[in-house]
Write an enzyme that holds these catalytic residues in place. Structure first.
Site, PDB file in Angstrom:
ATOM      1  N   ASP A  31       0.849  -1.193   0.000  1.00 50.84           N
ATOM      2  CA  ASP A  31       0.000   0.000   0.000  1.00 50.84           C
ATOM      3  C   ASP A  31       0.888   1.247   0.000  1.00 50.84           C
ATOM      4  O   ASP A  31       1.896   1.325   0.705  1.00 50.84           O
ATOM      5  CB  ASP A  31      -0.911  -0.008   1.234  1.00 50.84           C
ATOM      6  CG  ASP A  31      -2.077   0.960   1.076  1.00 50.84           C
ATOM      7  OD1 ASP A  31      -3.228   0.492   0.950  1.00 50.84           O
ATOM      8  OD2 ASP A  31      -1.842   2.186   1.069  1.00 50.84           O
ATOM      9  N   ILE A  32       0.483   2.238  -0.794  1.00 56.77           N
ATOM     10  CA  ILE A  32       1.272   3.463  -0.934  1.00 56.77           C
ATOM     11  C   ILE A  32       1.206   4.332   0.320  1.00 56.77           C
ATOM     12  O   ILE A  32       2.067   5.182   0.548  1.00 56.77           O
ATOM     13  CB  ILE A  32       0.780   4.248  -2.179  1.00 56.77           C
ATOM     14  CG1 ILE A  32       1.832   5.190  -2.709  1.00 56.77           C
ATOM     15  CG2 ILE A  32      -0.526   4.986  -1.891  1.00 56.77           C
ATOM     16  CD1 ILE A  32       1.498   5.789  -4.070  1.00 56.77           C
ATOM     17  N   ASN A  88     -12.955  -3.529   2.695  1.00 56.77           N
ATOM     18  CA  ASN A  88     -13.877  -2.405   2.788  1.00 56.77           C
ATOM     19  C   ASN A  88     -14.903  -2.482   1.670  1.00 56.77           C
ATOM     20  O   ASN A  88     -14.621  -3.016   0.587  1.00 56.77           O
ATOM     21  CB  ASN A  88     -13.112  -1.079   2.694  1.00 56.77           C
ATOM     22  CG  ASN A  88     -12.186  -0.859   3.877  1.00 56.77           C
ATOM     23  OD1 ASN A  88     -12.475  -1.276   4.990  1.00 56.77           O
ATOM     24  ND2 ASN A  88     -11.062  -0.205   3.631  1.00 56.77           N
ATOM     25  N   GLY A  94     -15.695   2.784   4.092  1.00 61.74           N
ATOM     26  CA  GLY A  94     -14.398   3.438   3.928  1.00 61.74           C
ATOM     27  C   GLY A  94     -13.665   3.048   2.655  1.00 61.74           C
ATOM     28  O   GLY A  94     -12.453   3.228   2.542  1.00 61.74           O
ATOM     29  N   HIS A 101     -10.550  -5.544  -3.098  1.00 63.89           N
ATOM     30  CA  HIS A 101      -9.181  -5.861  -2.675  1.00 63.89           C
ATOM     31  C   HIS A 101      -9.183  -6.202  -1.200  1.00 63.89           C
ATOM     32  O   HIS A 101     -10.027  -5.726  -0.444  1.00 63.89           O
ATOM     33  CB  HIS A 101      -8.234  -4.685  -2.949  1.00 63.89           C
ATOM     34  CG  HIS A 101      -8.703  -3.383  -2.383  1.00 63.89           C
ATOM     35  ND1 HIS A 101      -9.701  -2.628  -2.972  1.00 63.89           N
ATOM     36  CD2 HIS A 101      -8.346  -2.706  -1.261  1.00 63.89           C
ATOM     37  CE1 HIS A 101      -9.917  -1.542  -2.259  1.00 63.89           C
ATOM     38  NE2 HIS A 101      -9.122  -1.567  -1.207  1.00 63.89           N
ATOM     39  N   LEU A 102      -8.222  -7.020  -0.810  1.00 63.04           N
ATOM     40  CA  LEU A 102      -8.025  -7.363   0.593  1.00 63.04           C
ATOM     41  C   LEU A 102      -6.853  -6.554   1.112  1.00 63.04           C
ATOM     42  O   LEU A 102      -5.790  -6.508   0.476  1.00 63.04           O
ATOM     43  CB  LEU A 102      -7.682  -8.853   0.742  1.00 63.04           C
ATOM     44  CG  LEU A 102      -8.797  -9.888   0.795  1.00 63.04           C
ATOM     45  CD1 LEU A 102      -9.727  -9.779  -0.394  1.00 63.04           C
ATOM     46  CD2 LEU A 102      -8.202 -11.295   0.903  1.00 63.04           C
ATOM     47  N   HIS A 103      -7.039  -5.918   2.274  1.00 62.33           N
ATOM     48  CA  HIS A 103      -5.909  -5.313   2.980  1.00 62.33           C
ATOM     49  C   HIS A 103      -5.330  -6.369   3.912  1.00 62.33           C
ATOM     50  O   HIS A 103      -6.081  -7.054   4.619  1.00 62.33           O
ATOM     51  CB  HIS A 103      -6.371  -4.143   3.857  1.00 62.33           C
ATOM     52  CG  HIS A 103      -6.908  -2.957   3.121  1.00 62.33           C
ATOM     53  ND1 HIS A 103      -6.179  -1.805   2.942  1.00 62.33           N
ATOM     54  CD2 HIS A 103      -8.107  -2.735   2.535  1.00 62.33           C
ATOM     55  CE1 HIS A 103      -6.912  -0.921   2.274  1.00 62.33           C
ATOM     56  NE2 HIS A 103      -8.091  -1.458   2.015  1.00 62.33           N
TER      57      HIS A 103
HETATM   58  P1  AMP Z   1      -9.824   1.239   0.231  1.00 62.48           P
HETATM   59  O1  AMP Z   1     -10.021   2.447   1.105  1.00 62.48           O
HETATM   60  O2  AMP Z   1     -10.222  -0.039   0.922  1.00 62.48           O
HETATM   61  O3  AMP Z   1     -10.471   1.402  -1.120  1.00 62.48           O
HETATM   62  O4  AMP Z   1      -8.271   1.105   0.039  1.00 62.48           O
HETATM   63  C1  AMP Z   1      -7.586   1.646  -1.052  1.00 62.48           C
HETATM   64  C2  AMP Z   1      -6.136   1.581  -0.722  1.00 62.48           C
HETATM   65  O5  AMP Z   1      -5.392   1.753  -1.905  1.00 62.48           O
HETATM   66  C3  AMP Z   1      -5.674   2.652   0.258  1.00 62.48           C
HETATM   67  O6  AMP Z   1      -5.117   2.038   1.425  1.00 62.48           O
HETATM   68  C4  AMP Z   1      -4.625   3.439  -0.518  1.00 62.48           C
HETATM   69  O7  AMP Z   1      -3.536   3.866   0.268  1.00 62.48           O
HETATM   70  C5  AMP Z   1      -4.203   2.419  -1.565  1.00 62.48           C
HETATM   71  N1  AMP Z   1      -3.648   2.985  -2.791  1.00 62.48           N
HETATM   72  C6  AMP Z   1      -4.161   3.991  -3.533  1.00 62.48           C
HETATM   73  N2  AMP Z   1      -3.372   4.236  -4.599  1.00 62.48           N
HETATM   74  C7  AMP Z   1      -2.339   3.350  -4.512  1.00 62.48           C
HETATM   75  C8  AMP Z   1      -1.181   3.091  -5.313  1.00 62.48           C
HETATM   76  N3  AMP Z   1      -0.918   3.800  -6.429  1.00 62.48           N
HETATM   77  N4  AMP Z   1      -0.322   2.113  -4.921  1.00 62.48           N
HETATM   78  C9  AMP Z   1      -0.575   1.399  -3.804  1.00 62.48           C
HETATM   79  N5  AMP Z   1      -1.647   1.583  -3.011  1.00 62.48           N
HETATM   80  C10 AMP Z   1      -2.523   2.544  -3.358  1.00 62.48           C
END
Ligand code: AMP
Length: 114
Positions: A31-32, A88, A94, A101-103
């Site tokens: 995650d970025i 999410n 959120g 996607h899975l965190h």
């Molecule tokens: P969500 O809030 O569950 O939709 O999570 C989206 C996630 O994607 C967040 O934790 C962001 O930090 C992550 N994210 C957004 N853009 C990027 C990227 N370019 N590379 C890696 N992670 C990203």
């Protein structure tokens, strides 16, 4: 209209990412904006908007994502201390990127959800 999210662009190689796993069905990237020392995202290659729209035909990919999450957590050394897998969905959940996607979070004691 065709969906195009940041994860579509990452999968297409149009946006760089640090991939820690890739197979024929999903990728796992860092995650970025990490919320824990280890914060990974497990993203299916097949586009699924979110967990609210899945069907029985997608049971296999959903299981695959969880198996990969377990495997990469082990590779990252998270099993002994424990870790969290989060999905999410929608605004109240959120979700920022409308692509399932899975965190995978770990490497510190995470706040209780209860
Ligand atoms: P969500 O809030 O569950 O939709 O999570 C989206 C996630 O994607 C967040 O934790 C962001 O930090 C992550 N994210 C957004 N853009 C990027 C990227 N370019 N590379 C890696 N992670 C990203």
């Amino acid at each position: 209209m065709t969906e195009s999210t940041v994860f579509h662009k990452i999968l297409a190689g149009e946006i760089p990412s640090e991939r820690v796993h890739e197979d024929s069905r999903c990728i796992v990237i860092r995650d970025i904006n990490p919320q824990a020392p280890v914060h990974l995202l497990c993203i299916p290659k097949e586009y699924i908007r979110d967990i609210s729209v899945v069907t029985e035909s997608q049971e296999s990919i959903l299981g695959h994502l969880l198996l990969v999450a377990s495997s990469v957590a082990a590779n990252e050394g998270l099993v002994a201390g424990g870790f969290r897998v989060v999905v999410n969905c929608g605004e109240d959940g959120g979700m920022e990127v409308p692509y399932l996607h899975l965190h995978i979070l770990g490497g510190k004691k995470l706040p209780s959800l209860g």
